[in-house]
Design a protein around this motif. Structure first.
Motif, mmCIF file in Angstrom:
data_model
loop_
_atom_site.group_PDB
_atom_site.id
_atom_site.type_symbol
_atom_site.label_atom_id
_atom_site.label_comp_id
_atom_site.label_asym_id
_atom_site.label_seq_id
_atom_site.Cartn_x
_atom_site.Cartn_y
_atom_site.Cartn_z
ATOM 1 N N LEU A 1 3.212 -14.244 9.754
ATOM 2 C CA LEU A 1 1.970 -13.754 8.719
ATOM 3 C C LEU A 1 2.589 -14.772 7.376
ATOM 4 C CD1 LEU A 1 2.667 -9.735 9.114
ATOM 5 C CD2 LEU A 1 0.714 -11.018 9.554
ATOM 6 N N THR A 2 1.215 -14.402 6.869
ATOM 7 C CA THR A 2 2.078 -15.715 5.115
ATOM 8 C C THR A 2 2.620 -14.156 4.472
ATOM 9 O OG1 THR A 2 -0.141 -14.011 3.858
ATOM 10 C CG2 THR A 2 -0.921 -15.840 5.034
ATOM 11 N N LEU A 3 3.393 -14.997 3.457
ATOM 12 C CA LEU A 3 4.229 -14.391 2.600
ATOM 13 C C LEU A 3 3.750 -13.066 1.502
ATOM 14 C CD1 LEU A 3 7.282 -13.541 1.786
ATOM 15 C CD2 LEU A 3 6.346 -15.462 0.100
ATOM 16 N N LEU A 4 2.350 -13.132 1.339
ATOM 17 C CA LEU A 4 1.756 -11.680 0.473
ATOM 18 C C LEU A 4 1.863 -11.225 1.677
ATOM 19 C CD1 LEU A 4 0.280 -10.477 -1.479
ATOM 20 C CD2 LEU A 4 -1.784 -12.198 -0.634
ATOM 21 N N GLU A 5 1.273 -11.192 2.633
ATOM 22 C CA GLU A 5 0.555 -9.480 4.299
ATOM 23 C C GLU A 5 2.069 -10.210 4.209
ATOM 24 O OE1 GLU A 5 -3.184 -12.533 6.267
ATOM 25 O OE2 GLU A 5 -0.892 -12.669 7.022
ATOM 26 N N ALA A 6 3.134 -10.141 4.543
ATOM 27 C CA ALA A 6 4.184 -9.695 5.150
ATOM 28 C C ALA A 6 4.771 -8.808 3.692
ATOM 29 C CB ALA A 6 5.382 -11.254 5.460
ATOM 30 N N SER A 7 5.092 -8.975 2.845
ATOM 31 C CA SER A 7 5.423 -8.454 2.098
ATOM 32 C C SER A 7 4.817 -7.120 1.733
ATOM 33 C CB SER A 7 5.997 -9.273 0.634
ATOM 34 O OG SER A 7 3.948 -9.589 0.052
ATOM 35 N N LEU A 8 3.496 -6.752 1.971
ATOM 36 C CA LEU A 8 2.688 -6.143 1.314
ATOM 37 C C LEU A 8 2.709 -4.732 3.277
ATOM 38 C CD1 LEU A 8 -0.773 -7.086 0.206
ATOM 39 C CD2 LEU A 8 0.945 -6.112 -1.358
ATOM 40 N N LEU A 9 2.533 -5.842 4.045
ATOM 41 C CA LEU A 9 3.343 -4.364 4.970
ATOM 42 C C LEU A 9 4.106 -4.618 4.959
ATOM 43 C CD1 LEU A 9 1.909 -3.729 7.584
ATOM 44 C CD2 LEU A 9 2.808 -5.791 9.263
ATOM 45 N N ALA A 10 5.318 -5.429 4.072
ATOM 46 C CA ALA A 10 6.312 -4.276 4.570
ATOM 47 C C ALA A 10 6.674 -3.073 3.380
ATOM 48 C CB ALA A 10 8.034 -5.261 4.033
ATOM 49 N N THR A 11 6.304 -3.025 2.185
ATOM 50 C CA THR A 11 5.987 -2.597 1.333
ATOM 51 C C THR A 11 4.850 -0.914 1.374
ATOM 52 O OG1 THR A 11 5.629 -4.054 -0.107
ATOM 53 C CG2 THR A 11 5.425 -2.105 -1.105
ATOM 54 N N GLY A 12 4.400 -1.306 2.151
ATOM 55 C CA GLY A 12 3.647 -0.334 3.384
ATOM 56 C C GLY A 12 4.208 0.686 4.449
ATOM 57 N N LEU A 13 5.068 -0.157 4.869
ATOM 58 C CA LEU A 13 5.762 0.405 5.896
ATOM 59 C C LEU A 13 7.359 1.430 5.190
ATOM 60 C CD1 LEU A 13 6.589 -2.426 8.776
ATOM 61 C CD2 LEU A 13 5.188 0.086 8.834
ATOM 62 N N LEU A 14 8.230 0.764 3.744
ATOM 63 C CA LEU A 14 8.818 1.488 3.196
ATOM 64 C C LEU A 14 8.020 3.212 2.384
ATOM 65 C CD1 LEU A 14 10.196 -1.007 1.280
ATOM 66 C CD2 LEU A 14 11.660 -0.338 3.458
ATOM 67 N N VAL A 15 7.271 2.399 1.865
ATOM 68 C CA VAL A 15 6.540 3.811 1.886
ATOM 69 C C VAL A 15 5.918 4.776 2.569
ATOM 70 C CG1 VAL A 15 4.451 4.821 0.497
ATOM 71 C CG2 VAL A 15 5.545 2.582 -0.565
ATOM 72 N N VAL A 16 5.661 4.640 3.113
ATOM 73 C CA VAL A 16 5.356 5.417 4.271
ATOM 74 C C VAL A 16 5.919 6.294 5.139
ATOM 75 C CG1 VAL A 16 3.929 5.204 6.772
ATOM 76 C CG2 VAL A 16 2.363 4.741 5.800
ATOM 77 N N THR A 17 7.169 5.244 5.519
ATOM 78 C CA THR A 17 8.436 6.360 6.042
ATOM 79 C C THR A 17 9.547 6.466 4.766
ATOM 80 O OG1 THR A 17 9.531 3.914 5.509
ATOM 81 C CG2 THR A 17 8.789 4.476 7.652
ATOM 82 N N GLN A 18 9.116 7.119 3.621
ATOM 83 C CA GLN A 18 9.841 7.155 2.883
ATOM 84 C C GLN A 18 11.181 6.861 2.216
ATOM 85 O OE1 GLN A 18 9.922 11.548 3.001
ATOM 86 N NE2 GLN A 18 7.804 11.992 2.966
#
Length: 207
Positions: free
Chosen positions: A36-53
């Motif tokens: 993944l690009t750095l932007l894609e990886a960071s956005l996906l990681a942020t989304g996972l952190l929000v979803v998992t609270q």
């Protein structure tokens, strides 16, 4: 300040800590292995952190620094102007004229000093954006050093903000314990030491 009690049980909070660490390592791994690009990886990681609270929406948006974004966007315009007006080319030729007499390490050391001095009065993000077009000109003007070597010097030098108390956030945190001259005295020696170390080490890099 800004602390909060556990949102669930303490064991669940401990699980969130380990989960956040796993997400961060996965983000770094995905980017490092070109999945993944750095932007894609960071956005996906942020989304996972929000979803998992692990992270709330409020904290996610609070982490966005508006002033930093404005400074970066403004610096892009200035950087483009440096390239379009020929200022970048002129500065590049001046740096090359001085640096070529000193060899590859000398040229890299000169570039490092310019970056470190500019970084003492500007944010490191702005320094990178402003000097990148100039370094592209430097890379195309001579054969002593490559663009890869110049980018390495740019990244290290722009984070070497030791000469003034207002050059970086951590300097500001402790500045009231010291005089301005303390930063100059200690920072100048540290800057010179890193100039020599960086230029010698980066000169050994190959494309």
């Amino acid at each position: 300040p800004d602390s909060a009690p556990p949102r669930a049980s303490r064991s669940y909070d401990s699980f969130r800590c380990w989960l956040a660490l796993a997400v961060m390592l996965a983000m770094i791994g995905a980017f490092s292995f070109n999945e993944l690009t750095l932007l894609e990886a960071s956005l996906l990681a942020t989304g996972l952190l929000v979803v998992t609270q692990c992270l709330t929406i409020e904290h996610a948006f609070a982490a966005i620094k508006g002033r930093d974004l404005v400074a970066i966007v403004a610096a892009y315009g200035v950087g483009a102007a440096l390239g379009n007006t020929g200022v970048a080319s002129t500065l590049a030729h001046r740096i090359c004229d001085l640096g070529q007499r000193l060899g590859a390490s000398g040229l890299l050391a000169l570039v490092y000093l310019v970056i470190a001095l500019l970084g003492s009065i500007m944010s490191n993000q702005a320094v990178v954006i402003l000097l990148y077009p100039i370094l592209k000109e430097v890379a195309g003007t001579q054969d002593l050093v490559s663009m890869k070597q110049l980018v390495n010097v740019l990244v290290i030098g722009s984070s070497s903000s030791f000469l003034t108390p207002f050059s970086y956030q951590t300097n500001l945190l402790v500045q009231h314990y010291y005089e301005f001259s303390d930063f100059l005295r200690v920072g100048s020696g540290l800057t010179l030491l890193l100039t020599v170390a960086t230029s010698v080490l980066v000169a050994t890099l190959v494309d």
